[in-house]
Design a protein around this motif. Sequence first.
Motif, PDB file in Angstrom:
ATOM      1  N   GLU A   1      14.685 -11.940   6.628  1.00 55.91           N
ATOM      2  CA  GLU A   1      14.975 -13.010   7.787  1.00 55.91           C
ATOM      3  C   GLU A   1      14.994 -14.333   7.208  1.00 55.91           C
ATOM      4  N   GLU A   2      14.062 -14.519   6.459  1.00 51.35           N
ATOM      5  CA  GLU A   2      13.876 -16.106   6.091  1.00 51.35           C
ATOM      6  C   GLU A   2      15.125 -16.441   5.259  1.00 51.35           C
ATOM      7  N   ASN A   3      16.047 -15.619   4.659  1.00 51.35           N
ATOM      8  CA  ASN A   3      17.148 -15.858   3.787  1.00 51.35           C
ATOM      9  C   ASN A   3      18.483 -15.465   4.570  1.00 51.35           C
ATOM     10  N   ASN A   4      18.186 -14.894   5.586  1.00 48.84           N
ATOM     11  CA  ASN A   4      19.580 -14.716   6.624  1.00 48.84           C
ATOM     12  C   ASN A   4      19.975 -13.530   6.104  1.00 48.84           C
ATOM     13  N   LEU A   5      19.323 -12.733   5.613  1.00 44.66           N
ATOM     14  CA  LEU A   5      20.014 -11.375   4.980  1.00 44.66           C
ATOM     15  C   LEU A   5      19.709 -10.171   5.707  1.00 44.66           C
ATOM     16  N   SER A   6      20.475  -9.158   5.583  1.00 45.08           N
ATOM     17  CA  SER A   6      19.978  -7.808   6.201  1.00 45.08           C
ATOM     18  C   SER A   6      20.632  -6.652   5.123  1.00 45.08           C
ATOM     19  N   PHE A   7      19.493  -5.747   4.888  1.00 49.47           N
ATOM     20  CA  PHE A   7      19.766  -4.661   4.031  1.00 49.47           C
ATOM     21  C   PHE A   7      20.743  -3.395   4.536  1.00 49.47           C
ATOM     22  N   GLU A   8      21.994  -3.225   4.083  1.00 50.59           N
ATOM     23  CA  GLU A   8      22.649  -2.345   4.752  1.00 50.59           C
ATOM     24  C   GLU A   8      23.329  -1.464   3.787  1.00 50.59           C
ATOM     25  N   THR A   9      23.371  -0.113   4.195  1.00 52.17           N
ATOM     26  CA  THR A   9      23.886   0.897   3.441  1.00 52.17           C
ATOM     27  C   THR A   9      24.812   1.792   4.193  1.00 52.17           C
TER      28      THR A   9
ATOM     29  N   SER B   1      19.887  -8.961  -1.006  1.00 53.97           N
ATOM     30  CA  SER B   1      19.335  -8.266   0.096  1.00 53.97           C
ATOM     31  C   SER B   1      18.476  -6.924  -0.569  1.00 53.97           C
ATOM     32  N   THR B   2      18.608  -6.792  -1.719  1.00 50.86           N
ATOM     33  CA  THR B   2      18.073  -5.628  -2.355  1.00 50.86           C
ATOM     34  C   THR B   2      16.536  -5.751  -2.764  1.00 50.86           C
ATOM     35  N   VAL B   3      15.684  -4.499  -2.711  1.00 47.23           N
ATOM     36  CA  VAL B   3      14.227  -4.772  -2.990  1.00 47.23           C
ATOM     37  C   VAL B   3      14.232  -5.241  -4.633  1.00 47.23           C
ATOM     38  N   GLU B   4      15.159  -4.815  -5.449  1.00 47.25           N
ATOM     39  CA  GLU B   4      15.031  -5.126  -6.690  1.00 47.25           C
ATOM     40  C   GLU B   4      15.103  -6.514  -7.045  1.00 47.25           C
ATOM     41  N   TYR B   5      16.064  -7.224  -6.045  1.00 46.63           N
ATOM     42  CA  TYR B   5      16.483  -8.799  -6.390  1.00 46.63           C
ATOM     43  C   TYR B   5      14.991  -9.460  -5.932  1.00 46.63           C
ATOM     44  N   TYR B   6      14.529  -8.848  -4.589  1.00 42.32           N
ATOM     45  CA  TYR B   6      13.113  -9.365  -4.173  1.00 42.32           C
ATOM     46  C   TYR B   6      12.224  -9.321  -5.002  1.00 42.32           C
ATOM     47  N   LEU B   7      11.745  -8.370  -5.529  1.00 42.08           N
ATOM     48  CA  LEU B   7      10.810  -8.245  -6.551  1.00 42.08           C
ATOM     49  C   LEU B   7      10.986  -9.030  -7.752  1.00 42.08           C
TER      50      LEU B   7
ATOM     51  N   PRO C   1       0.643  -1.303  -0.034  1.00 43.06           N
ATOM     52  CA  PRO C   1       0.054  -0.032   0.029  1.00 43.06           C
ATOM     53  C   PRO C   1       0.724   1.435   0.062  1.00 43.06           C
ATOM     54  N   GLY C   2       0.021   2.376  -0.528  1.00 42.99           N
ATOM     55  CA  GLY C   2       0.720   3.756  -0.373  1.00 42.99           C
ATOM     56  C   GLY C   2       2.085   3.845  -1.347  1.00 42.99           C
ATOM     57  N   HIS C   3       2.687   4.893  -1.137  1.00 45.48           N
ATOM     58  CA  HIS C   3       4.051   5.126  -2.004  1.00 45.48           C
ATOM     59  C   HIS C   3       5.044   4.244  -1.858  1.00 45.48           C
ATOM     60  N   GLY C   4       5.169   3.492  -0.714  1.00 49.01           N
ATOM     61  CA  GLY C   4       6.319   2.580  -0.685  1.00 49.01           C
ATOM     62  C   GLY C   4       7.792   3.031  -0.252  1.00 49.01           C
ATOM     63  N   ILE C   5       8.028   4.332  -0.678  1.00 52.75           N
ATOM     64  CA  ILE C   5       9.569   5.077  -0.266  1.00 52.75           C
ATOM     65  C   ILE C   5      10.612   3.854  -0.759  1.00 52.75           C
ATOM     66  N   GLY C   6      10.630   3.331  -1.715  1.00 53.33           N
ATOM     67  CA  GLY C   6      11.535   2.256  -2.070  1.00 53.33           C
ATOM     68  C   GLY C   6      11.306   1.017  -1.734  1.00 53.33           C
ATOM     69  N   GLY C   7       9.997   0.645  -0.854  1.00 53.50           N
ATOM     70  CA  GLY C   7       9.860  -0.650  -0.804  1.00 53.50           C
ATOM     71  C   GLY C   7      10.594  -1.354   0.515  1.00 53.50           C
ATOM     72  N   TYR C   8      11.363  -0.621   1.363  1.00 50.08           N
ATOM     73  CA  TYR C   8      12.413  -1.305   2.092  1.00 50.08           C
ATOM     74  C   TYR C   8      11.588  -1.361   3.518  1.00 50.08           C
ATOM     75  N   HIS C   9      10.465  -1.057   3.748  1.00 51.16           N
ATOM     76  CA  HIS C   9       9.720  -1.110   5.063  1.00 51.16           C
ATOM     77  C   HIS C   9       8.574  -1.891   5.157  1.00 51.16           C
ATOM     78  N   TYR C  10       8.377  -2.655   4.083  1.00 52.44           N
ATOM     79  CA  TYR C  10       7.156  -3.500   3.966  1.00 52.44           C
ATOM     80  C   TYR C  10       7.411  -4.632   4.992  1.00 52.44           C
ATOM     81  N   LYS C  11       6.591  -5.336   5.597  1.00 50.60           N
ATOM     82  CA  LYS C  11       6.813  -6.650   6.110  1.00 50.60           C
ATOM     83  C   LYS C  11       7.224  -7.632   5.238  1.00 50.60           C
TER      84      LYS C  11
END
Length: 502
Positions: A173-181, A203-209, A156-166
């Motif tokens: 978490e399921e893939n033992n990853l963390s997104f770090e910048t 760990s990127t949103v682009e890979y996830y999508l 839902p909403g704008h998403g602001i890059g998609g990083y905050h969605y559950k």
Amino acid sequence: MSMENRNILLILTDQQRVDTLKAYGGKVCQTPNLDQLSEDSIVFTNAYTSCPICTPARSSLQTGYYPFNVGMQANSYGSHCLIRELPDHPDLLSRQLQKQNYSVGYTGKWHLGQGNDSAETQHYLSQGEHVIQFPEFKYDMRSLPSDVGYEADDFPGHGIGGYHYKQFKDYLEENNLSFETKNKLSGNFDVHTAAEVVSPIESTVEYYLTERAIHYMERFRKRSKPFFFALNYWGPHEPYMAPTKHLDLYRDMELEPWPNFYDEGHKKPSIHKAKSAKSKEWEAFAPYVKHYYGFMSSIDEQIGRIIAYLKEHDLYDNTTIIFSADHGESLGIHGGLSDKAFFMYEETCRIPLFVKPAGNSVHREENHFVGTCDLYATILELAGVEREKAENRDGRSFAPMLRNTDEPLASWPDCVVTECSGLESVMYTQRMIRYEKMKYVFNCGDLDELYDLSKDPYELENLIDHADYAEKLRFLRLRLADWMVQHRDGALKIFKRMRDLP
């Protein structure tokens, strides 16, 4: 070999400039997978967004209407967006495709519905009892992809890059990853931020999508019917998150300023200043441009994964691939403009569009004017909807242009129009018309613009009061008025009155 009733894959980026691609003359940004896809595609050289803002443009894609005919003329949290949740209707793209016995899927940015659980909705709900609630809140209405017929991920909403969605956090978490910048950039723009992604590409949103798109297409390909899938990346819209390997492609480059960077705004509308960055020095913009390019190269890598999946499963030849963007990006053009809206320059209104038809691959350029609303009609005709019914909107189907036949196109429109009604809490009416090599912009309450792109491709000289162009100006205003009549544009009466038109 017919293209109708084949699979259709729509890949949509957000806020992508055409000059990020070699197909449009780009020389710096590296997108090898999109370059290769364009070699199998019809490249549309004059494609324009219906509106250079996310929600309005996306509403046109789902409905075939210009935003002023949908009621979504600003981003869905904007104060002048009449409808916050895209109404479900039998004529929506998803519902029409279902009628053609298509599996329909969606992942990524939606921005056509908030949902009462979104952070943006909670912001409005927390403003206090003195604020009158939107009807969508009061009656618990929502419009997310799954609400309108898609088998989908709902963001839902704008998403602001998609990083905050559950869903994304669960994936990490399921893939033992963390997104770090690291090395975050901010300060020159009101909202633009950039950073270097130092965690793995996975760990990127682009890979996830991309993983989600493959997940759905894997499900769909096992059925005995065609599929339509829409993969919507949040990038390269800010925040510009560039993985190290992609940022390294540009990190040490000396980027040349945009050809129209040095523009003092002489004879330009004052509203353009609404999106001026803080610095006027190119050195302040170049780091953001490098991150923007790196972000785009990262997306290109994931598009390569999608194409590899299609080829591995013998889907590539049987799938029409449509690649485009909702609108463009400024990044410092014309003296330091940022973001979009309030100005109708080519960098923000022109969009990339190329189509790889199902069946034999082709490569050629198509110069007819096309727009976002035409995507709706075209997708439906490719899915088997009769052209007359598919075109019963503001757009036309450009499917005949994909067939490389002698099918007549004499009636195809000789112009294209982009609308805008402002951004954030600022309402501001604009209409831009492209005709031949001319561009005219109606700026309600401000100075109009007129550009001769054959002589001035970077739109530096506003010819609005140039005596040699008086006849062309009058012609373009009348042509725009005719267009507004044809498309039931409610701004017509005021436009004619303010510009002394019959």
